[in-house]
Motif scaffolding. Structure first.
Motif, mmCIF file in Angstrom:
data_model
loop_
_atom_site.group_PDB
_atom_site.id
_atom_site.type_symbol
_atom_site.label_atom_id
_atom_site.label_comp_id
_atom_site.label_asym_id
_atom_site.label_seq_id
_atom_site.Cartn_x
_atom_site.Cartn_y
_atom_site.Cartn_z
ATOM 1 N N SER A 51 0.805 -1.224 0.000
ATOM 2 C CA SER A 51 0.000 0.000 0.000
ATOM 3 C C SER A 51 0.839 1.276 0.000
ATOM 4 C CB SER A 51 -0.905 0.029 1.236
ATOM 5 O OG SER A 51 -0.115 0.157 2.411
ATOM 6 N N GLY A 52 2.124 1.179 0.429
ATOM 7 C CA GLY A 52 2.969 2.363 0.545
ATOM 8 C C GLY A 52 2.615 3.232 1.738
ATOM 9 N N ARG A 53 1.879 2.634 2.709
ATOM 10 C CA ARG A 53 1.417 3.396 3.874
ATOM 11 C C ARG A 53 1.771 2.681 5.170
ATOM 12 N NH1 ARG A 53 -4.534 5.250 3.181
ATOM 13 N NH2 ARG A 53 -4.836 3.411 4.451
ATOM 14 N N VAL A 54 2.188 3.460 6.169
ATOM 15 C CA VAL A 54 2.468 2.915 7.505
ATOM 16 C C VAL A 54 1.938 3.881 8.559
ATOM 17 C CG1 VAL A 54 4.543 1.632 6.792
ATOM 18 C CG2 VAL A 54 4.774 3.964 7.690
ATOM 19 N N LEU A 55 1.613 3.311 9.712
ATOM 20 C CA LEU A 55 1.339 4.128 10.884
ATOM 21 C C LEU A 55 2.643 4.244 11.656
ATOM 22 C CD1 LEU A 55 -2.098 2.752 12.125
ATOM 23 C CD2 LEU A 55 -1.631 4.959 11.032
#
Length: 151
Positions: A51-55
């Motif tokens: 997704s190319g997303r992190v928290l």
């Protein structure tokens, strides 16, 4: 990246493992008004998910050791390693935490930020950076970082 749809096969590369680092080496009498890493450097490597997303969660125990100073703690993300291009610069306003002036006991705070636009499969390096707002000195009792891949 499109969302994962119902019935679609999810692979291990879609969700690399979460990573966490913690250090309670006290950083005393911080006087730098520009971001520094401290010693030891609190850092982790992580792989960006599909997704190319992190928290990204940063936390720490902060206090003003003088009488008129704010302590700021913020994350930094770089491509590939410590010398890589900066993806997320240290900024207390957008992704960091701080304590108010005249906080004479350690205040433990954290903040979670959604980081987007990472290159799937690429390795990134995240570390903490801290500074004071000016006027006097501050202390940090602990620093931590958590990176969690998200869809």
């Amino acid at each position: 990246m499109p969302d994962i749809t119902n019935g679609e096969l999810v692979t291990a590369t879609d969700f690399p493992p979460s990573v966490y680092v913690f250090d309670d080496t006290r950083q005393s009498d911080i006087s730098s008004t520009t971001y520094i890493s401290g010693s030891p450097i609190v850092s982790v490597y992580f792989v960006a998910p599909t997704s190319g997303r992190v928290l990204l969660t940063i936390g720490g125990g902060l206090q003003d050791s003088g009488t008129a100073n704010r302590v700021h703690l913020a994350p930094v993300i770089r491509e590939d390693g410590p010398d890589g291009a900066t993806v997320l610069a240290a900024n207390v306003v957008t992704s960091g935490v701080g304590c108010p002036e005249q906080t004479t006991s350690f205040m433990y705070v954290s903040r979670t930020t959604l980081v987007t636009g990472l290159t799937p499969g690429r390795t990134y390096y995240a570390h903490t950076a801290h500074k004071v707002s000016g006027g006097s000195t501050g202390d940090i009792a602990s620093r931590d970082l958590t990176v969690v891949p998200v869809p």
